[in-house]
Design an enzyme around this catalytic site. Sequence first.
Site, short mmCIF file in Angstrom:
data_model
loop_
_atom_site.label_atom_id
_atom_site.label_comp_id
_atom_site.label_asym_id
_atom_site.label_seq_id
_atom_site.Cartn_x
_atom_site.Cartn_y
_atom_site.Cartn_z
N CYS A 103 5.94 -0.42 -28.08
CA CYS A 103 4.87 -0.73 -29.02
C CYS A 103 3.55 -0.81 -28.27
O CYS A 103 2.61 -1.43 -28.74
CB CYS A 103 5.18 -2.05 -29.67
SG CYS A 103 5.79 -3.25 -28.49
N GLY B 131 -17.52 3.60 -20.10
CA GLY B 131 -16.22 2.95 -20.00
C GLY B 131 -16.18 1.98 -18.84
O GLY B 131 -17.20 1.69 -18.21
N HIS B 132 -15.00 1.49 -18.60
CA HIS B 132 -14.83 0.51 -17.53
C HIS B 132 -13.43 0.69 -16.97
O HIS B 132 -12.47 0.85 -17.72
CB HIS B 132 -15.00 -0.89 -18.12
CG HIS B 132 -14.92 -1.95 -17.08
ND1 HIS B 132 -15.98 -2.24 -16.25
CD2 HIS B 132 -13.90 -2.74 -16.71
CE1 HIS B 132 -15.59 -3.19 -15.41
NE2 HIS B 132 -14.34 -3.51 -15.67
#
Length: 719
Positions: free
Chosen positions: A400, A520-521
Amino acid sequence: MNDPHLPLTKDLVLIGGGHAHALVLRKWGMSPLPGARLTVINPGPTAPYSGMLPGFVAGHYQRADLDIDLVKLARFAGARVVIGAATGIDTANRLVQVPGRAPIAYDLASVDIGITSQMPALPGFSAHAIPAKPLGEFAAKWDAFRNGQGPAHIAVIGGGVAGVELILAMAYALRARGRLAQATLIDSAKALTAIGAAARNRLRIALSEQAVTLLEGAEIANIAPDHIRLNDGREVLSDFTTGAAGARPYGWIADTGLQLENGFISVDANLQSSDPAVFATGDCAHLSHAPRPKAGVYAVRQAPVLFDNLRAILSGGDLRPYEPQKDYLKLISLGERSALGERFGRIIASPVMWRWKDQIDQKFMAKFRDYPVMQQPRLPRHHTLGMVEALGDKPMCGGCGAKVGRSALRAALAPLPDSQRTDITPLPGDDAALLTTGGVQQVISSDHLRALTDDPVVMARIAAIHALGDIWAMGALPQAATANLILPRLSSELQQRTLREIMSSASQVMRRAGAEIVGGHTSLGSELTIGFTVTGLCPRPAITLAGARPGDALILTKPIGSGVIMAAEMAGQADGEWVTAALALMCRPQARAAEILQDAHAMTDVTGFGLYGHLSGICEASDVGADLTTSAVPLMPGAAWLADQGIRSSLFADNRALDPELQTTSAQDLFFDPQTAGGLLAAVPAGQADQLVEKLRKSGELAAQIGRITDRRHGIKLI
Ligand SMILES: Cc1cc2nc3c(=O)[nH]c(=O)nc-3n(C[C@H](O)[C@H](O)[C@H](O)COP(=O)(O)OP(=O)(O)OC[C@H]3O[C@@H](n4cnc5c(N)ncnc54)[C@H](O)[C@@H]3O)c2cc1C
């Protein structure tokens, strides 16, 4: 499995899942080399074992009996599997080209791709004949043909041992079904020249016993769907023509710049090619120090040497040579359960030989079944109260994306104050937020996933589609994204490679969806995690969870079951075919589906809370209920079987707790299965449902109408 505290510093790439590589993977699983990242590239999730092919053709074995499941094997070996066929090796830059993805970088590569029996120069062959190699494709086509109806005419081109074994097996299988009308073996010269006279004579007897006509010195002019025309004007009836003549190397090898011998990669005694960073093994290699015919037995014997030498290069040890045996015991199936054994010119033909061969083959295949399963971490003797309960009864599966359960999330979010901003529209239960910026409606959502596959390219694709799902579900058009990445410990070279793979894969998905990655990071952690924050613009009022009306039809655009399949995969219990199919479904963008469903009254994407949880979300927000038609809900291949075996994703219990009173079958438990990059669930006007499903199917979605909205407030009934 690599210790997550130790950095990975070298990429070993196995090109082809042939016999030698399968054995190397197995040995790797038993004794991994810390610091090495292992990749195997193969066109499909399985690799067939040639020794049992004639037995399968004859009908003594099932198709699955001869398949090595590379996905399960790779899980055991701690390797990533790339499903695709390599088309080139750039030895200068150490890259392997596989269409549809960024080139795969390597420090060390090994090639074990076998050979092909394609005969492109023979008119009609490509269109109307099936090469015996690659075996997988041949086996699938044979299976379909032998299960057909009516009198069957068959022919094999190539009178070597493989061709004889095949025609005997094919003739036997068709006779057993009362369908054999004609079987012909065609050779342009003399048949069976590569074996001793005694074996040759015995095999000729076997051919006549099976009523196979042997045509020698027969040149083929062309192949048609139902016959083969010879140069001398004769016509051989054949509805199933197979090519087993000679061993042709795959053409792309010629462009690698590696030293070749008749198109095969020349290797020295250490199995090393002219480029020390590339090894080759099995049929695709030419042993320059001791040439041998093409036979699986050599590929198998090369495996331990290859394993040691690959490790030696990666860890700075000494190489050792491979000394092939002079001759080997040939066990040739005779169609029925009987085999001919030959070594050093002496032969025995009998059912005992077949049983012996069967034992050898089964022993080989047993190596690739039942790997040890992933265990729970061992609890320290002294630990806090509650640790046993929190740990649960199985490892965190990641099926999941390792999400936190709905109840924990709700409890944490409930005390937060309501937004005081007027430009934020509250959307209880929705995964994305609705903002109004300069009079324009914009949605924003963030999602990230712990890697459920070791392939950063596939994982980035899935994570991007998963994040975009919230935007598509609201009928918005993706606009911009930022990437939030956690990489496992890697050398700076491997960091660069991994980031390149992730970013090229993600930006391709985002760009196709109409969005750009704007930033982003990245940080380091114990395992790969990929996430995106995405914004979208609403060209029309956003579709939310609220809005479903009694009488609406419910449409789902993708089958469910990814949680259970990936949970089983991590435990080594899911067939590679199912895993590959599930990953392909997760990789399917929903832009077109969202466009088709743009007039939905309510819509969501089915993710961590499962179908039931997300449908509950619609029911709560819309103040309605729903009937869910169990038999109409599409399931991913293998999901029902795994659910029947009691396999559940780690998040299942939490999702199931939503309605503890509900009685469910194991198939209905899949409604609580957390999905990754799942389909869209839409409530649409009932009168439009059939047309919408048809449109979705035409655009390639495995969509279905799965129930309807009722006026039973918040109640979901399974029917
Ligand atoms: C009918 C028949 C019966 C045989 N019986 C025997 C026998 O009893 N004993 C024996 O010793 N030999 C036998 N052989 C010969 C045997 O099949 C080969 O020698 C053996 O399979 C060679 O193994 P390999 O590892 O080289 O490659 P293969 O087993 O051929 O495996 C190659 C793998 O590479 C994959 N691949 C192909 N192209 C690419 C690509 N571009 N990128 C990535 N992956 C790729 C293929 O899909 C396949 O999974 C038989 C052959 C035939 C046709």
